[in-house]
Write a protein that holds these residues in place. Sequence first.
Motif, PDB file in Angstrom:
ATOM      1  N   ARG A 523      47.919  39.557  34.524  1.00  0.00           N
ATOM      2  CA  ARG A 523      47.394  39.415  35.892  1.00  0.00           C
ATOM      3  C   ARG A 523      46.100  40.206  36.094  1.00  0.00           C
ATOM      4  NH1 ARG A 523      52.923  39.770  37.321  1.00  0.00           N
ATOM      5  NH2 ARG A 523      52.663  42.002  37.734  1.00  0.00           N
ATOM      6  N   GLU A 526      42.909  38.178  36.044  1.00  0.00           N
ATOM      7  CA  GLU A 526      42.626  37.167  37.064  1.00  0.00           C
ATOM      8  C   GLU A 526      41.504  37.629  37.991  1.00  0.00           C
ATOM      9  OE1 GLU A 526      46.366  36.704  38.988  1.00  0.00           O
ATOM     10  OE2 GLU A 526      47.281  35.576  37.332  1.00  0.00           O
ATOM     11  N   ASP A 527      40.689  36.685  38.411  1.00  0.00           N
ATOM     12  CA  ASP A 527      39.570  36.962  39.319  1.00  0.00           C
ATOM     13  C   ASP A 527      38.771  38.176  38.859  1.00  0.00           C
ATOM     14  OD1 ASP A 527      37.906  36.660  41.490  1.00  0.00           O
ATOM     15  OD2 ASP A 527      39.172  37.847  42.840  1.00  0.00           O
ATOM     16  N   ARG A 538      39.190  33.293  33.975  1.00  0.00           N
ATOM     17  CA  ARG A 538      39.794  34.591  33.736  1.00  0.00           C
ATOM     18  C   ARG A 538      38.815  35.477  32.961  1.00  0.00           C
ATOM     19  NH1 ARG A 538      44.964  35.503  34.030  1.00  0.00           N
ATOM     20  NH2 ARG A 538      44.829  36.890  32.221  1.00  0.00           N
TER      21      ARG A 538
END
Length: 842
Positions: A523, A526-527, A538
């Motif tokens: 995670r 992400e972004d 990613r």
Amino acid sequence: MDYQRYIDWADDRIVEDSRKVVIVFLLLTGVFAIGLGNISMAAGTSQFTTGLPAEEALTDINREFSSSFSADTGNTQLIQEGTNVLSKESMLRMLRAQERVEDHDELRVTSTSSAATIVATQLDPEATTTSAQIDAVEEATPTEIDQAVRSADERSPQFSGLVSSDFNRKSASASATIGLVVHEIPAGISEGSGQGGSSPLTSIQKQADFTVSSAGQGTITVFGSGMIAEEFSNVIVDSLLIVVPAAVLFIFLFLTIAYRDLADLALGLLALLITIIWTFGFMGLAGIAFSQMLIAVPPLLLAVGIDFGIHAVNRYREEQVQGIPPGPAMRTTTDQLLVAFFIVTGTTVIGFLSNFASDLPPIQDFGLVASIGIVFTFFTFGVFLPAAKVELDRLRVRYPIPTFSRTPLGSEESRLGSVLRSGVVIATNAPAVFLVLVLVSSAGVGVYASEVDTSFTQEDFLPPEETPAYLQQLPEPFKPSDYSVTEQLNFLEDKFESTQSSQSTVYVEGHLQRDDALEEIYRAGEDPPESFVRQNGRAESTSIVTVIQDHAERDPEFRRLVERNDRNDNGVPDDNLREVYDYLFASSAGDQARDYLTEDRRSTRVVYTVKSDAEQDEVTADTRQVADDFRMTATATGQTVVFKAVSDVILESALVSLALALVGATVFLVFIYWLVEGSPLLGVANMVPVLVTVALVAGSMRYFGIALNAITATILAITIGLGVDYSVHVTHRFADERERHDLITALDLTVRGTGGALLGSMLTTVFGIGVLALAVFPAIGQFGVITGMSIAYAFLASMLVLPATLVVWDALVNDDVSVRSLFLPGIASGLDRDEPAERTRS
């Protein structure tokens, strides 16, 4: 406190026991000379990074992950360039170079790899040795090689990092590639981000270079940290070989003009030599290594020593031209100058010792050595030189030793004296208005200077890619070495997107067998922030997650294991992680897994690819932001982050040192002038031109694009130390003259006598320190330029700003000049200049 009895005792020793004083100093010089042979060398960036949290995290990474990162191995790069380094002929050249270095036991090679290695294994999966890989490439057709190159790019995640960014998959071509050689280094190498001044890899890589070159591999260059370490040291030696003779030449020239007497010149040079021997002998005896920063110490000591020497001889000559014999003339000289020299030494030492506020050990060493050196300078020029001068002049009475000049600089009838009087003219015409304008302007310059850049890069410690032509024309041994490191680093940065300079790392510590541990790492990509390279929306990264995903593509059984424990079907297991890790570590991907996850499953690293043109501060801020998003303990690190942390420390050190130097010098001067002259306000007046000088120096740094780096960060505190030197001489001389004369006469005598000595000192030291600009060490060159500026500014402020300040001070403590008249022209017309004035001290 009756300090005069101590001065009188020193006067007696200098004048009455001059020969004994000279002998004692020469004997001590012999003692300190013993330490010269113990001086060691320390160079590079690693000395600045020690102890920073980001550096400690990087050290943990290098210690914990994989043999290629361990402390007992080191890497050498084989850089190959050409029209197409993926052609059959070029790949054979690389593989044969690898084979050559593997065959030499003294190179301690444990493994080699390259793009050619990967292509060869695509041609023949059974080719596990370099010899077999050479056979595989030799037997392949050009078409088969092109297909194998495309297959390597598609299947091997390491391939893209070994070929240049201009790799063309369609034509199977690239203009550059890197081969990697791993050596076993029993003695260990640097585990941190910085490069050191010495490395066990240096001799190995030099031998590897000879081995590859002798094999006729002309398109392959051997490169590595050992060569960088050697160049760090070469830069120091070459800079000293250029700077020291040039400084001696300029100093000799200007001292000849200042002294205008061969014997006095010889004494001045001898005193300078004693100061340098004492300082460097102390370093050897104390076990302090000579680093790049300490290149600046000799010129600084020469600057203060020259100043002291010219003042001592010039003040002595002022007495002698009146027909006073050597003994009484020197007693009057030292009676005045010992106090001034002590004040200058105290404030200069405070300026240098303020560098102890820095968290960087080299800056602390610089502060210590420079401070000790200034104390030695005080004793050499305050005691030895006057004693030697008295002894010399007594010998002149008995022996025919030639005397060329006894005239002081800036005498009343000289043109120079008229020019130096400019500050007095300003001081007698609305001095308060002038002072307000100067202070307001200085404040504006200070605001402008607040935006000065800070930096810490490896390039600060390396020579430029092209050595200036005028240095290349120098004869041996002054001609600089042939440098290549900067050129190679620039080549790597331009050609390879995935080198260390375009990566940042997050070091994660926690319970990595917890079910959601890998999901947390996933995670985090992400972004991604702006400076990170994106891939399918990613952050492009390498971690234990990507190792798992890559191996799952190649191993069907492992893929099924991952799928069974992937509850949200995103390719990242989030259950039974112990079982997943055990399988992975036991598989063919085990070594790669250990690069990113420790055996105890307690720490991991995530390497993010960042844009090659991203700024250091941007990359650091973005990496720290990503690290903050982890619930586990995460630390942003990597060379870029570590160097930015050093840059932040440099700025903080510069500001703290500046504040400490200003406060310390002011308190010291207020106390000393209260003790010596009975007027603490005189200490405040003394600091006014120093504040102006600091503002001008900082503003000039921003205007000329000179950043605060590891070397120049010390300049603001040094400016205070050197700036006070000039203003103290003027202030102390003025206070003495004011006891016997009216205000304007006291100012006239001060700027003509002391101002002449200051001018000679300024010119000598500006050129003496300015020669640092010739150094092939860029940061030292910048240091020389800005230090030269600071000395020139200090002289101008002492000659133009300080007289006006002293007039304002005089109006506040005496009654013959009204405060109102400070804002009007023509102060001199309201004074009776025929009668000496008795001054009160307050």
